[in-house]
Design an enzyme around this catalytic site. Structure first.
Site, PDB file in Angstrom:
ATOM      1  N   HIS A  67       0.862  -1.187   0.000  1.00 25.44           N
ATOM      2  CA  HIS A  67       0.000   0.000   0.000  1.00 25.44           C
ATOM      3  C   HIS A  67       0.897   1.235   0.000  1.00 25.44           C
ATOM      4  CE1 HIS A  67      -3.834   2.132   1.499  1.00 25.44           C
ATOM      5  NE2 HIS A  67      -2.894   3.076   1.459  1.00 25.44           N
ATOM      6  N   LYS A  72       1.662  10.723  -5.616  1.00 18.42           N
ATOM      7  CA  LYS A  72       1.649  11.980  -4.872  1.00 18.42           C
ATOM      8  C   LYS A  72       2.884  12.162  -3.998  1.00 18.42           C
ATOM      9  CE  LYS A  72      -2.310  11.441  -2.656  1.00 18.42           C
ATOM     10  NZ  LYS A  72      -2.964  10.141  -2.853  1.00 18.42           N
ATOM     11  N   GLU A 228     -10.894   5.754   8.146  1.00 19.51           N
ATOM     12  CA  GLU A 228      -9.619   6.381   8.504  1.00 19.51           C
ATOM     13  C   GLU A 228      -9.862   7.592   9.400  1.00 19.51           C
ATOM     14  OE1 GLU A 228      -5.519   7.865   6.252  1.00 19.51           O
ATOM     15  OE2 GLU A 228      -7.241   7.240   5.063  1.00 19.51           O
ATOM     16  N   ASP A 325       2.560   3.408   2.859  1.00 26.98           N
ATOM     17  CA  ASP A 325       1.553   4.444   2.637  1.00 26.98           C
ATOM     18  C   ASP A 325       2.207   5.674   2.000  1.00 26.98           C
ATOM     19  OD1 ASP A 325      -1.088   5.268   2.627  1.00 26.98           O
ATOM     20  OD2 ASP A 325      -1.064   6.015   4.670  1.00 26.98           O
ATOM     21  N   ASN A 326       1.976   6.839   2.532  1.00 25.60           N
ATOM     22  CA  ASN A 326       2.434   8.079   1.918  1.00 25.60           C
ATOM     23  C   ASN A 326       3.878   8.377   2.301  1.00 25.60           C
ATOM     24  OD1 ASN A 326      -0.611   8.217   2.477  1.00 25.60           O
ATOM     25  ND2 ASN A 326      -0.320   9.768   0.904  1.00 25.60           N
TER      26      ASN A 326
END
Length: 434
Positions: A67, A72, A228, A325-326
């Protein structure tokens, strides 16, 4: 041992290595034979006649990141989160996407993230792609280019991400077709456009059935951003599980975040875990990002870690992985696409020790299985010799340091683990922070 000790050609032995056993916490001391880029033999330590010695150092399979958000990534210098909140992140990313996400910009940032992950020893990634038409067509085209360019180094999968109400009407058909055309996974967030995860959205069941139907018609798997927030009213996961069971959904389903589950009453938790297990749903936790965003308020120390119930879900028979994740964007300004850091953080945040058990599989074998990659995340005879070699001899040593001296083998040969310099992205950034 250094990478220079590994023969440039032909087969060779790696002597005196520690590899995960069963459970993964138990380390087995072995000699590994590598021939033709694959693992040819695994024998007790002391058997091999020659070859470089790891002096008891650990060897792990290359990592699987189930994930991520590579499209971005690395925009923080030009688009920081104004207040560190979830909604602040959404607003900053939307503004940055609309103003800046050209083909050149996305390609450079996406590739930068891949280079970091590759150097750290990741062999497969599922990235979510912001899928807002018409811009999404460009995003998925860039993904397809990079998937081809990186074949043999990182196996790339992609899932769409957009608010659930985007699947209504003709737009939903177009999004699902775009995903199917690129061999992707259908994904969405269980909130409506412009809203957070405060409660189950109005019309949620109809919209959810619509998304399931779009996936079923195209034979697509699902990967969803779920609940979330810290709001117990945001309990869409049981609805998702019941929907999958009612429809007899045949594809794979992964859900990410599920933060609010940890704040539910015990009876709700137990019923949710039962439903998730029966529906065959896998859960991926994103501990670093959730620690950053959840329970944030000005001038107040957070009272809650923000992560889901990893231990309870795993004990209940649900496949659980952890992922990056990010990375360096408004949702999380830190990180380096390093699954060792992810695993270290997960162990510390969610107390995945005493015993460590099979939790090391959460960054290797478990996400590989969820992503349908049977040749990833394991060390077995016949599999590619895609390995990460450490000086650390025990889990407590691996978890204590950043392991910046690791050696990464791909097809049995060392790769260059030099990380890309942030200065390479300066031309894309209007630098606003030190």
């Amino acid at each position: 041992m250094t990478w220079c000790d590994i023969p440039a050609s032909g087969g060779y032995w790696l002597r005196d290595a520690r590899i995960p056993g069963t459970p993964a916490e138990r380390l087995e001391r072995v000699d590994l034979r590598v021939v033709g880029g694959r693992i040819a033999a695994i024998v007790p330590a002391g058997t091999a006649p020659d070859g470089p010695s790891l002096d008891g150092g650990m060897v792990l399979p290359c990592f699987v990141d189930g994930h991520a958000h590579l499209d971005k990534g690395h925009v923080w210098p030009r688009s920081p989160n104004p207040d560190g909140t979830f909604m602040g992140a959404i607003g900053a990313v939307m503004a940055d996407r609309e103003a800046r996400w050209s083909a050149e910009d996305m390609r450079a940032r996406f590739a930068f993230g891949l280079r970091c992950a590759h150097a750290h020893g990741t062999a497969a990634i599922r990235t979510h792609l912001d899928t807002y038409l018409p811009h999404a067509r460009l995003t998925w085209r860039i993904f397809a280019e990079l998937r081809e360019a990186w074949a043999g180094r990182i196996e790339l999968q992609a899932a769409s991400i957009c608010p659930l109400d985007r699947f209504a009407g003709d737009e939903g058909e177009a999004i699902a077709d775009l995903v199917a055309d690129h061999g992707g996974v259908l994904g969405f967030v269980t909130r409506l456009a412009g809203a957070g995860h405060a409660a189950i959205p109005p019309g949620f069941q109809d919209l959810l059935d619509r998304a399931f139907a779009l996936a079923e018609a195209r034979g697509l798997d699902l990967d969803l951003h779920v609940d979330e927030s810290g709001e117990t009213a945001a309990a869409t996961l049981p609805v998702i599980a019941r929907t999958a069971l009612r429809r007899g959904f045949r594809g794979r389903i992964q859900v990410g975040h599920v933060c609010s589950l940890s704040l539910q009453p015990d009876a709700v938790i137990a019923e949710t875990i039962r439903l998730v297990r029966e529906a065959g749903i896998a859960v991926v936790s994103l501990p670093m990002c959730n620690m950053y965003l959840q329970d944030r308020a000005p001038g107040r120390t957070p009272r809650w870690r923000g992560v889901t119930l990893l231990q309870e879900l795993a004990a209940g028979g649900v496949p659980v992985s952890v992922a990056s994740d990010n990375c360096r964007d408004p949702f999380y300004p830190y990180g380096d696409h390093d699954m060792v850091e992810v695993f270290q953080s997960a162990v510390r945040i969610a107390q995945l020790d005493h015993p460590l058990g099979d939790w090391p599989n959460a960054v290797t074998a478990t996400p590989a299985s969820i992503m349908g990659l049977p040749d990833r995340g394991a060390i077995r005879v016949g599999l590619p010799a895609d390995l990460v070699l450490f000086r650390a001899r025990f889990w407590h040593e691996l978890l204590a340091r950043r392991q910046s001296d690791r050696i990464v083998l791909r097809a049995g040969r060392p790769i260059d683990t030099t990380l890309p310099d942030y200065r390479e992205l300066d031309a894309l950034m209007a630098l606003t922070s030190g």
